[in-house]
Design a protein around this motif. Structure first.
Motif, short mmCIF file in Angstrom:
data_model
loop_
_atom_site.label_atom_id
_atom_site.label_comp_id
_atom_site.label_asym_id
_atom_site.label_seq_id
_atom_site.Cartn_x
_atom_site.Cartn_y
_atom_site.Cartn_z
N THR A 1 0.27 10.99 3.83
CA THR A 1 1.48 11.22 3.06
C THR A 1 2.51 11.86 3.98
OG1 THR A 1 0.28 11.45 0.97
CG2 THR A 1 2.47 12.47 1.09
N VAL A 2 3.73 11.33 3.96
CA VAL A 2 4.81 11.85 4.78
C VAL A 2 5.92 12.31 3.84
CG1 VAL A 2 6.55 11.26 6.53
CG2 VAL A 2 4.25 10.28 6.67
N GLU A 3 6.36 13.55 4.02
CA GLU A 3 7.39 14.11 3.16
C GLU A 3 8.73 14.16 3.89
OE1 GLU A 3 8.27 17.90 0.20
OE2 GLU A 3 6.47 17.92 1.45
N LEU A 4 9.74 13.56 3.30
CA LEU A 4 11.10 13.67 3.79
C LEU A 4 11.75 14.76 2.96
CD1 LEU A 4 10.11 10.80 4.65
CD2 LEU A 4 12.49 10.10 4.55
N LYS A 5 12.15 15.86 3.61
CA LYS A 5 12.63 17.03 2.87
C LYS A 5 13.74 17.73 3.65
CE LYS A 5 9.00 19.93 4.87
NZ LYS A 5 7.88 20.80 4.58
N PRO A 6 14.49 18.61 2.97
CA PRO A 6 15.53 19.35 3.68
C PRO A 6 14.95 20.10 4.88
CG PRO A 6 15.74 19.66 1.31
CD PRO A 6 14.43 18.94 1.56
N GLY A 7 15.65 20.02 6.02
CA GLY A 7 15.21 20.71 7.23
C GLY A 7 14.17 19.96 8.04
N GLY A 8 13.84 18.74 7.64
CA GLY A 8 12.84 17.94 8.36
C GLY A 8 13.28 16.49 8.40
N LEU A 9 12.32 15.59 8.24
CA LEU A 9 12.64 14.17 8.15
C LEU A 9 13.45 13.94 6.89
CD1 LEU A 9 9.10 12.76 9.01
CD2 LEU A 9 11.12 12.67 10.48
N HIS A 10 14.43 13.02 6.94
CA HIS A 10 15.23 12.71 5.76
C HIS A 10 15.99 11.40 5.96
CE1 HIS A 10 17.86 15.05 8.43
NE2 HIS A 10 18.86 14.35 7.92
N VAL A 11 16.52 10.89 4.87
CA VAL A 11 17.42 9.74 4.90
C VAL A 11 18.83 10.32 4.99
CG1 VAL A 11 18.27 7.75 3.63
CG2 VAL A 11 15.84 8.34 3.53
N MET A 12 19.66 9.76 5.85
CA MET A 12 21.02 10.26 6.03
C MET A 12 22.00 9.20 5.55
SD MET A 12 22.19 13.09 7.27
CE MET A 12 23.85 13.68 7.23
N PHE A 13 22.78 9.54 4.52
CA PHE A 13 23.81 8.64 4.00
C PHE A 13 25.09 8.91 4.78
CE2 PHE A 13 21.10 9.74 0.24
CZ PHE A 13 20.41 8.54 0.21
N ASP B 1 0.81 -1.23 0.00
CA ASP B 1 0.00 0.00 0.00
C ASP B 1 0.84 1.27 0.00
OD1 ASP B 1 -2.47 -1.35 0.04
OD2 ASP B 1 -2.39 -1.59 2.22
N ILE B 2 2.16 1.12 -0.06
CA ILE B 2 3.07 2.27 0.03
C ILE B 2 3.55 2.68 -1.36
CG2 ILE B 2 5.33 3.04 0.87
CD1 ILE B 2 3.33 2.74 3.14
N LYS C 1 -1.52 4.24 1.04
CA LYS C 1 -2.88 4.18 0.50
C LYS C 1 -3.72 3.12 1.20
CE LYS C 1 -1.34 5.89 -3.95
NZ LYS C 1 -1.12 5.62 -5.36
N GLY C 2 -3.15 2.50 2.21
CA GLY C 2 -3.84 1.42 2.90
C GLY C 2 -4.67 1.89 4.08
N THR C 3 -5.24 0.94 4.79
CA THR C 3 -6.06 1.22 5.97
C THR C 3 -5.31 0.93 7.26
OG1 THR C 3 -7.02 -1.00 5.84
CG2 THR C 3 -8.23 0.77 4.73
N ALA C 4 -4.08 0.44 7.14
CA ALA C 4 -3.27 0.15 8.33
C ALA C 4 -2.03 1.05 8.34
CB ALA C 4 -2.83 -1.31 8.33
N ASP C 5 -1.66 1.50 9.53
CA ASP C 5 -0.43 2.29 9.67
C ASP C 5 0.77 1.44 9.28
OD1 ASP C 5 -2.05 4.26 10.73
OD2 ASP C 5 -1.39 3.96 12.80
N ASP C 6 1.81 2.09 8.79
CA ASP C 6 3.06 1.41 8.47
C ASP C 6 4.20 2.29 8.97
OD1 ASP C 6 4.93 -0.43 7.44
OD2 ASP C 6 3.91 -0.60 5.52
N LYS C 7 5.42 1.85 8.75
CA LYS C 7 6.56 2.61 9.24
C LYS C 7 7.77 2.31 8.35
CE LYS C 7 7.17 2.50 13.69
NZ LYS C 7 7.54 2.09 15.06
N LEU C 8 8.48 3.37 7.96
CA LEU C 8 9.76 3.20 7.28
C LEU C 8 10.78 2.87 8.36
CD1 LEU C 8 11.61 3.42 4.78
CD2 LEU C 8 11.81 5.88 5.27
N VAL C 9 11.34 1.65 8.31
CA VAL C 9 12.21 1.20 9.40
C VAL C 9 13.69 1.15 9.02
CG1 VAL C 9 10.42 -0.05 10.64
CG2 VAL C 9 11.74 -1.24 8.88
N ALA C 10 14.00 1.17 7.72
CA ALA C 10 15.41 1.10 7.32
C ALA C 10 15.57 1.59 5.89
CB ALA C 10 15.93 -0.33 7.43
#
Length: 172
Positions: free
Chosen positions: A103-115, A30-31, A57-66
């Motif tokens: 919808t969750v936005e990963l953007k500069p100055g907020g949530l993001h992926v860090m390499f 659903d992601i 787009k689903g009916t259940a919560d999910d989580k980006l874990v890695a």
């Protein structure tokens, strides 16, 4: 005639999927992950950030874990936040929640992926494949186009005309 229609449909589907992958978009369960991008890094940089939009787009919560990328020793999920008037970055060790229907936005100055501990510079105009793992939906790989050093948003002109194919400019 049915076989011909099936072949045409399969060709169109594979073309659409290939265009989506090139445009920084992918789906698992659903992601849907879209508008993925990162910035070029200077030659000796040890870290970089990745940005994208996740829709559940689903009916259940999910989580980006890695997350993982081939040019990094490790990849972490981070948040930048103002704490006691000071901008601080912290690792989201339990992951980034993606509520049902949200919808969750990963953007500069907020949530993001860090390499972290980048093995080679990220070069403008290239792409970086990143694999994202969700708690429920599973794992998906998406290509992150690499924008110029210090970019605050993705420049779509550098994509050889992919603008308009799932690569909208993230809002600040």
């Amino acid at each position: 005639m049915t076989l011909l229609k099936s072949l045409v449909a399969a060709t169109l589907l594979s073309t659409t999927l290939a265009a989506s992958a090139l445009a920084g978009e992918a789906t698992v369960g659903d992601i849907t992950v879209r508008d993925a991008w990162t910035r070029a890094t200077p030659p000796n940089a040890m870290a970089g950030g990745g940005f994208l939009i996740i829709t559940n787009k689903g009916t259940a919560d999910d989580k980006l874990v890695a997350a993982s990328a081939p040019v990094t020793a490790r990849t972490e999920l981070h948040e930048m936040a103002v704490i006691d008037g000071v901008m601080k970055m912290r690792q989201m060790e339990s992951g980034i929640p993606v509520p049902a229907g949200a919808t969750v936005e990963l953007k500069p100055g907020g949530l993001h992926v860090m390499f972290m501990d980048i093995k080679q510079p990220l070069k403008e105009g290239e792409t970086l494949p990143i694999t994202l793992t969700f708690e429920k939906a599973g794992t998906v790989t998406v290509d992150m186009p690499i924008a110029k050093i210090g970019a605050k948003e993705m420049n779509h002109d550098m994509h050889g005309g992919h603008g308009g194919h799932g690569m909208k400019k993230p809002s600040n």
